[in-house]
Design a protein around this motif. Structure first.
Motif, PDB file in Angstrom:
ATOM      1  N   ARG A 116       0.840  -1.183   0.000  1.00 55.45           N
ATOM      2  CA  ARG A 116       0.000   0.000   0.000  1.00 55.45           C
ATOM      3  C   ARG A 116       0.892   1.256   0.000  1.00 55.45           C
ATOM      4  N   THR A 117       0.331   2.370  -0.469  1.00 58.71           N
ATOM      5  CA  THR A 117       1.018   3.650  -0.320  1.00 58.71           C
ATOM      6  C   THR A 117       0.916   4.055   1.147  1.00 58.71           C
ATOM      7  N   PRO A 118       2.043   4.189   1.852  1.00 61.92           N
ATOM      8  CA  PRO A 118       1.981   4.345   3.308  1.00 61.92           C
ATOM      9  C   PRO A 118       2.051   5.774   3.824  1.00 61.92           C
ATOM     10  N   ALA A 119       2.482   6.739   2.974  1.00 62.66           N
ATOM     11  CA  ALA A 119       2.753   8.104   3.437  1.00 62.66           C
ATOM     12  C   ALA A 119       3.831   8.058   4.534  1.00 62.66           C
ATOM     13  N   SER A 120       3.682   8.884   5.555  1.00 67.18           N
ATOM     14  CA  SER A 120       4.791   9.109   6.491  1.00 67.18           C
ATOM     15  C   SER A 120       5.097   7.961   7.443  1.00 67.18           C
ATOM     16  N   VAL A 121       4.283   6.914   7.493  1.00 66.39           N
ATOM     17  CA  VAL A 121       4.695   5.779   8.313  1.00 66.39           C
ATOM     18  C   VAL A 121       5.931   5.108   7.730  1.00 66.39           C
ATOM     19  N   THR A 122       6.273   5.465   6.486  1.00 70.92           N
ATOM     20  CA  THR A 122       7.540   5.031   5.885  1.00 70.92           C
ATOM     21  C   THR A 122       8.722   5.383   6.782  1.00 70.92           C
ATOM     22  N   GLY A 401       3.520  15.653  19.356  1.00 67.28           N
ATOM     23  CA  GLY A 401       3.746  15.513  17.926  1.00 67.28           C
ATOM     24  C   GLY A 401       2.486  15.495  17.094  1.00 67.28           C
ATOM     25  N   THR A 402       2.470  14.652  16.089  1.00 66.14           N
ATOM     26  CA  THR A 402       1.352  14.620  15.150  1.00 66.14           C
ATOM     27  C   THR A 402       0.103  13.965  15.732  1.00 66.14           C
ATOM     28  N   LEU A 403       0.172  13.488  16.956  1.00 67.67           N
ATOM     29  CA  LEU A 403      -1.026  12.992  17.643  1.00 67.67           C
ATOM     30  C   LEU A 403      -1.494  13.945  18.741  1.00 67.67           C
ATOM     31  N   LYS A 421       2.926   6.316  14.765  1.00 66.14           N
ATOM     32  CA  LYS A 421       3.333   7.201  13.668  1.00 66.14           C
ATOM     33  C   LYS A 421       2.169   7.383  12.725  1.00 66.14           C
ATOM     34  N   THR A 422       1.952   8.628  12.343  1.00 64.91           N
ATOM     35  CA  THR A 422       0.878   8.969  11.415  1.00 64.91           C
ATOM     36  C   THR A 422       1.401   9.051   9.987  1.00 64.91           C
ATOM     37  N   GLY A 423       0.475   9.011   9.035  1.00 61.44           N
ATOM     38  CA  GLY A 423       0.825   9.195   7.633  1.00 61.44           C
ATOM     39  C   GLY A 423      -0.337   9.798   6.880  1.00 61.44           C
ATOM     40  N   LEU A 431      -1.715   4.722  10.092  1.00 61.59           N
ATOM     41  CA  LEU A 431      -1.350   4.822  11.503  1.00 61.59           C
ATOM     42  C   LEU A 431      -0.711   3.503  11.907  1.00 61.59           C
ATOM     43  N   ALA A 432       0.435   3.584  12.574  1.00 57.67           N
ATOM     44  CA  ALA A 432       1.132   2.368  12.995  1.00 57.67           C
ATOM     45  C   ALA A 432       1.885   2.637  14.277  1.00 57.67           C
ATOM     46  N   GLY A 433       1.742   1.736  15.239  1.00 51.26           N
ATOM     47  CA  GLY A 433       2.441   1.925  16.499  1.00 51.26           C
ATOM     48  C   GLY A 433       2.042   0.890  17.532  1.00 51.26           C
TER      49      GLY A 433
END
Length: 477
Positions: A116-122, A401-403, A421-423, A431-433
């Motif tokens: 998938r395209t992950p955005a900033s969770v990369t 941060g971003t949250l 981490k957001t994306g 979202l991953a964490g």
């Protein structure tokens, strides 16, 4: 902003809430404006209704994982999350994985291996690669060396783009090293050698290839979402302190001009062309005597900054440093290849990973949700203490941060017990964490949606937050 150094006593202690940032990253704070298709300044999407901040900070997040708390039952967990994953705001084909952070047991899997395209969770991959390859305690040095003639000095870029134009702050990450300190030390060395007049040259050949990725949106640099990638910069190329835009078109050259001016202020006669901004580029001799040196914050501290604030520029710089450290050229393509290789070297199966740059700005980036949770599980292991900053750098729900502005209202109960981490890109939300569930078990999770319907970006974020909140509330054993 000030950050303490990351302790390496193991991932268990890193899971406890540390002092964090309160800044928001433009890319992830409001879904929609950051896009890889012009124009970059799309109309901001609706934000959540305002909610009063809690009077007291939440309790420390994510106590060290242990064996006492029961593992959620897979059936109960899946039944609880299935309706949330069916939210139309996530698009027709979200992917999600939930794993036990201690054992790695997969408790929920939805299209886990689908890229998938992950955005900033990369940036989770970039962070892990930097910590693994460069080492948590490593630093980037900026030096001044003698030129090919006695009346010439060369400013040598070493990968620090967080330099201060003034004196350095030893308690800071951004601005740890200062150009004013470098100029003062250079002036002292020149006076000691009896040199009163010099020309200033710049060696910024550490990186190669284009400074601006063709995968970025046409206006991303102009909007301040990222700077041209260079191995040297003052405040990541920002031309106005405290503002992300405008950015210098040539951050390294702009920094060299600042250095020349500061050197002149130290009483060294600098060639007029240099003081006026005409700093020439010249390669430094490998054995040239070093006149002065300043060093950045540690890689661990920089990783924390990248993750907490979702810093695109610093992520790309760290990726290029990883490429160079592994014998590759310092290009966008080589940074992506080096980061993927480093994550594989850590023991994570990177099948399906395709990195177009390492910040998540490249819409051609693809990765499966499984890769994220596998990496997150690995980071909690005492076998990988070097990954400690990956955990401590993650934003805390409702706090940092971003949250910081999320987990209000219907998801407020999960504030302080989700770290992730957001994306965000147009049409992409992720979202991953980690989350500590109601039984006290720490779970790793990832949810990726790259077909978010037009106008549904805020709804996708709300759905992701609801999913993490459901995990936090789950006594599903």
């Amino acid at each position: 902003m000030r950050r303490g150094a990351v302790g390496l006593a193991g991932a268990a202690t890193a899971l406890v809430l540390l002092a964090g940032y309160a800044g928001l990253d433009v890319a992830d704070a409001v879904p929609g404006p950051l896009t890889t298709t012009p124009p970059p300044t799309a109309e901001p999407l609706p934000t959540a209704p305002a909610a009063a901040a809690p009077d007291e900070a939440p309790a420390p997040v994510l106590a060290p994982p242990g064996t006492a708390a029961p593992v959620p039952g897979t059936t109960a967990l899946q039944e609880r999350l299935a309706p949330l994953l069916a939210d139309p705001a996530l698009g027709p084909a979200p992917s999600a994985v939930v794993s036990d952070a201690l054992t790695g047991e997969v408790l929920l899997s939805l299209a886990a291996d689908a890229p998938r395209t992950p955005a900033s969770v990369t940036k989770l991959l970039t962070a892990a690669a930097a910590l693994h390859v460069l080492g948590p305690g490593s630093r980037a040095a900026t030096t001044v060396v003698r030129g090919t003639s006695p009346d010439e000095v060369v400013l040598v870029a070493g990968g620090d783009v967080l330099l201060s134009a003034g004196t350095g702050d030893p308690g800071a990450v951004a601005g740890r090293a200062g150009l004013a300190d470098l100029a003062a030390a250079t002036a002292d060395a020149l006076r000691e050698a009896g040199t009163g007049t010099v020309a200033v040259r710049l060696d910024d050949a550490l990186f190669s290839g284009p400074a601006v990725s063709p995968a970025w949106g046409a206006g991303d640099v102009a909007a301040g979402y990222v700077a041209p990638v260079a191995p040297l910069a003052v405040d990541e190329g920002r031309l106005v302190p405290g503002q992300d835009a405008p950015r210098a078109a040539d951050p390294a050259l702009e920094a060299a001009r600042t250095f020349a001016r500061l050197l002149a202020e130290q009483g060294v006669a600098v060639a007029p062309a240099d003081v006026d901004g005409g700093v020439a580029r010249a390669a430094a001799d490998s054995g040239a005597p070093v006149l002065a040196r300043v060093e950045s914050a540690t890689t661990a501290e920089q990783v924390e900054l990248v993750l907490t604030e979702s810093d695109n520029t610093l992520a790309e710089v760290l990726g290029r440093r990883v490429a160079l450290a592994t014998g590759r050229p310092g290009t966008f393509e080589d940074a992506g290849a080096a980061v993927a290789a480093a994550v594989a070297d850590l023991g994570v199966d990177v099948t399906g990973v395709q990195l177009q740059g390492v910040s998540g700005l490249g819409r051609g980036t693809r990765l499966p949700a499984r890769v994220l949770t596998d990496l997150l599980v690995l980071a909690t292991s005492d076998e990988r203490p070097e990954l400690s900053a990956l955990l401590s750098g993650l934003p805390v729900a409702g706090v940092t941060g971003t949250l910081a502005e999320r987990y209000r209202g219907e998801s407020a109960a999960a504030a302080g017990v989700v770290r992730a981490k957001t994306g965000t890109l147009t049409g992409v939300s992720s979202l991953a964490g980690y989350v500590r569930d109601a039984d006290g078990r720490v779970l790793a999770f990832a949810v990726l949606s790259d077909a978010v319907p037009a106008g549904a970006s805020w709804g996708a974020r709300r759905a992701e937050d609801a999913l993490a909140a459901a995990l936090a509330a789950c006594g599903c054993s």
